[in-house]
Design an enzyme around this catalytic site. Sequence first.
Site, short mmCIF file in Angstrom:
data_model
loop_
_atom_site.label_atom_id
_atom_site.label_comp_id
_atom_site.label_asym_id
_atom_site.label_seq_id
_atom_site.Cartn_x
_atom_site.Cartn_y
_atom_site.Cartn_z
N THR A 35 -18.03 10.50 2.01
CA THR A 35 -16.82 9.58 1.66
C THR A 35 -15.81 9.51 2.55
OG1 THR A 35 -17.67 10.14 -0.70
CG2 THR A 35 -15.28 9.40 -0.45
N ASP A 50 -2.50 -1.39 -0.03
CA ASP A 50 -2.51 -1.62 1.36
C ASP A 50 -3.60 -2.44 1.85
OD1 ASP A 50 -4.62 0.36 0.52
OD2 ASP A 50 -4.53 1.16 2.93
N ASP A 72 -6.90 -2.64 1.70
CA ASP A 72 -8.37 -2.50 2.23
C ASP A 72 -9.47 -2.51 1.17
OD1 ASP A 72 -7.41 -0.16 1.07
OD2 ASP A 72 -7.91 1.14 2.83
N ARG A 73 -9.00 -2.63 -0.04
CA ARG A 73 -10.12 -2.37 -1.03
C ARG A 73 -10.16 -3.77 -1.71
NH1 ARG A 73 -10.00 2.94 -4.77
NH2 ARG A 73 -9.81 4.27 -3.25
N LYS A 105 -11.92 -0.53 5.92
CA LYS A 105 -12.40 -1.50 5.24
C LYS A 105 -11.23 -2.65 5.08
CE LYS A 105 -10.83 1.50 1.33
NZ LYS A 105 -11.33 3.16 1.69
N ASP A 150 -5.84 -3.86 -3.28
CA ASP A 150 -5.02 -2.73 -3.48
C ASP A 150 -3.77 -2.69 -2.61
OD1 ASP A 150 -6.08 -2.11 -1.04
OD2 ASP A 150 -6.02 0.08 -1.71
N SER A 161 -2.02 3.92 -0.38
CA SER A 161 -3.30 3.16 -0.69
C SER A 161 -3.02 2.54 -2.25
CB SER A 161 -4.57 3.64 -0.63
OG SER A 161 -5.59 2.79 -0.88
N HIS A 162 -3.75 2.90 -3.22
CA HIS A 162 -3.85 2.36 -4.35
C HIS A 162 -2.82 3.28 -5.33
CE1 HIS A 162 -7.06 5.10 -3.51
NE2 HIS A 162 -6.81 5.48 -4.73
N GLU A 165 -18.65 2.75 -2.72
CA GLU A 165 -18.43 2.37 -4.12
C GLU A 165 -17.10 2.31 -4.71
OE1 GLU A 165 -16.92 4.77 -6.26
OE2 GLU A 165 -16.95 6.03 -4.47
N THR A 203 -8.93 12.44 2.43
CA THR A 203 -9.79 11.35 2.69
C THR A 203 -9.17 10.55 3.43
OG1 THR A 203 -10.52 11.82 0.63
CG2 THR A 203 -11.49 10.21 1.67
C1 G1P Z 1 -11.28 7.53 -2.52
C2 G1P Z 1 -12.59 7.08 -2.40
C3 G1P Z 1 -13.09 6.89 -1.03
C4 G1P Z 1 -12.20 6.11 0.05
C5 G1P Z 1 -10.77 6.87 -0.21
C6 G1P Z 1 -9.53 6.11 0.43
O1 G1P Z 1 -11.33 8.99 -2.12
O2 G1P Z 1 -13.49 7.67 -3.37
O3 G1P Z 1 -14.38 6.32 -1.19
O4 G1P Z 1 -12.61 6.16 1.16
O5 G1P Z 1 -10.43 6.86 -1.60
O6 G1P Z 1 -9.41 4.89 -0.05
P1 G1P Z 1 -11.60 10.31 -2.88
O7 G1P Z 1 -10.37 10.23 -3.85
O8 G1P Z 1 -12.81 10.03 -3.80
O9 G1P Z 1 -11.38 11.39 -1.86
ZN ZN Z 2 -6.13 1.30 0.22
#
Ligand code: G1P
Ligand code: ZN
Length: 543
Positions: free
Chosen positions: A344, A279, A281-282, A376, A277, A113-114, A364, A18
């Site tokens: 997504t 990086d 962006d959240r 984001k 988070d 990211s997170h 979400e 993603t």
């Molecule tokens: C998850 C979130 C998605 C977001 C992505 C990156 O991806 O659900 O909305 O864009 O992290 O931050 P997922 O693990 O669901 O593929």
């Molecule tokens: Zn992030």
Amino acid sequence: MNIQTISTSPFEGQILGTSGLRKKVSVFQQPHYLENFVQSIFDSLEGFQGKTLVIGGDGRYYNQIAIQTILKIAAANDFGQVLVGQNGLLSTPAASVLIRKYQAFGGIILSASHNPGGQDGDFGIKYNISNGGPAPENVTDAIYEQTEKISEYRITDTVDIDLTQLGETQVGKMKIKIIDPVADYVALMEQLFDFESMKALFQSGFTMRFDAMHAITGPYATHILEEKLGAPQGTVMNGIPLEDFGGGHPDPNLTYAHDLVDIMYGENAPQFGAASDGDGDRNMILGTSFFVTPSDSLAVLAANATLVPGYQDGLAGIARSMPTSEAADHVADELDIDCYETPTGWKFFGNLLDAGKTTLCGEESFGTGSSHVREKDGLWAVLFWLNLLAARRQSVETIVREHWAKYGRNFYSRHDYEGVDEQAATELMEHLYSTFSHLSGKQFGSHVVEYCDNFGYIDPVDHSISQDQGMRIGFQDGSRIVFRLSGTGTKGATLRVYLEFYEEDTAKHHLDAQTALAELIKVADEMAGIKKYTGYDKPSVIT
Ligand code: G1P
Ligand code: ZN
């Protein structure tokens, strides 16, 4: 400076999820692993010679080591200039700002990211294109193809660059500029938001806590909130970025941002709470003992956008990812603007933003953003809320309750089942899909199925098609259940179940989301056999 050509062979599984390539640090530490991937990015691109590349990361373990390697590969591949955040730091949205502002060819962001960091944690690498946004699927597919056939990479034999000092260095024909990671981002925020009214809000005694979770937004938030807006020292907590995020899981939700949640639900709680988070962006938005779901947050920002200078002329449209609640759709209806439903992942918003079809976007998963960048943007969302609070001088809770009273409430929750056996997860999805042909019209509890499908998307701008984006089941009363497998996990499969129930009756808006969704939660298990396939009797994370 010598350029060396090193023979190599492909690594399996350098596939972009993603949000880029995410693996354990130890995977990235294998000789040639990072080099192969970076060379594959460059091999899949054309026309970057002599152009600018932006590089920075969220400060997690391996960030600086990776940057040194990437600089050497960039120099050997003839980039003209690289802009690097001081100490290797750049939040994801700040990288997007820089790519756009300096008309860079693209950017490389080092982040998972997170996901937790540190030596035993995760590392990641993302490529962003010249609009400042994540590479779209045709680019990520091309990169993956290169990783499967790579046979050599080019790298210079130069010494490591000092990333701690602002300034310029020349490596062969390539210039490396170490820049302030915060300044350009702050300048853009000053254009969008009413800093004077936010300053006045703090002067009036307004209280806030921002939890940077020992991740990248610490320096950005401290500079903006405490230095520019005059919030008292200590407004920003966990503000020093650490390589392992202090051992925490830098994901701003009710489970992981518990330091902040304890304060916001404790005695003498501040009026406004927010977190971001790994990086940056959240975002998570809280009032005093009050949680704003990200789906509601998008809807509230949209409904109030004209109170904010950068959006005072109104919105071109709103876009939300498919599993995000339909709260924003009600606002779009009222404003008589389009609301787009995308798969997504932020990369799907890029074309809509570039084409001027949408101004605000949201997911979400604690992601909200706008046309100011192509990612984001956590701190941006927090400042947007702060600007609204300064303009309306009401509590977060009052603003949200008034919103529900006007538009109805979309009760919403996401249930995650993490670390599920991959085969079991696939079987669950296949089984569910196999039932779709005879689901329509069937009753589950008080809900009657209106439609069900495996969501596919045709991009309205370039008409590219993305299939298999999640199983969605819509009921006649406006409720929805969506099932998806995560594309960002690094261990086993993560099943995400998204639940939504629309309630117009204001008398019922006070209910707790899990209570309001209790029947749908049962229906989800009945439909998909969650317990049976995963072996879990409850979700590992509820947001
Ligand atoms: C998850 C979130 C998605 C977001 C992505 C990156 O991806 O659900 O909305 O864009 O992290 O931050 P997922 O693990 O669901 O593929
Ligand atoms: Zn992030």
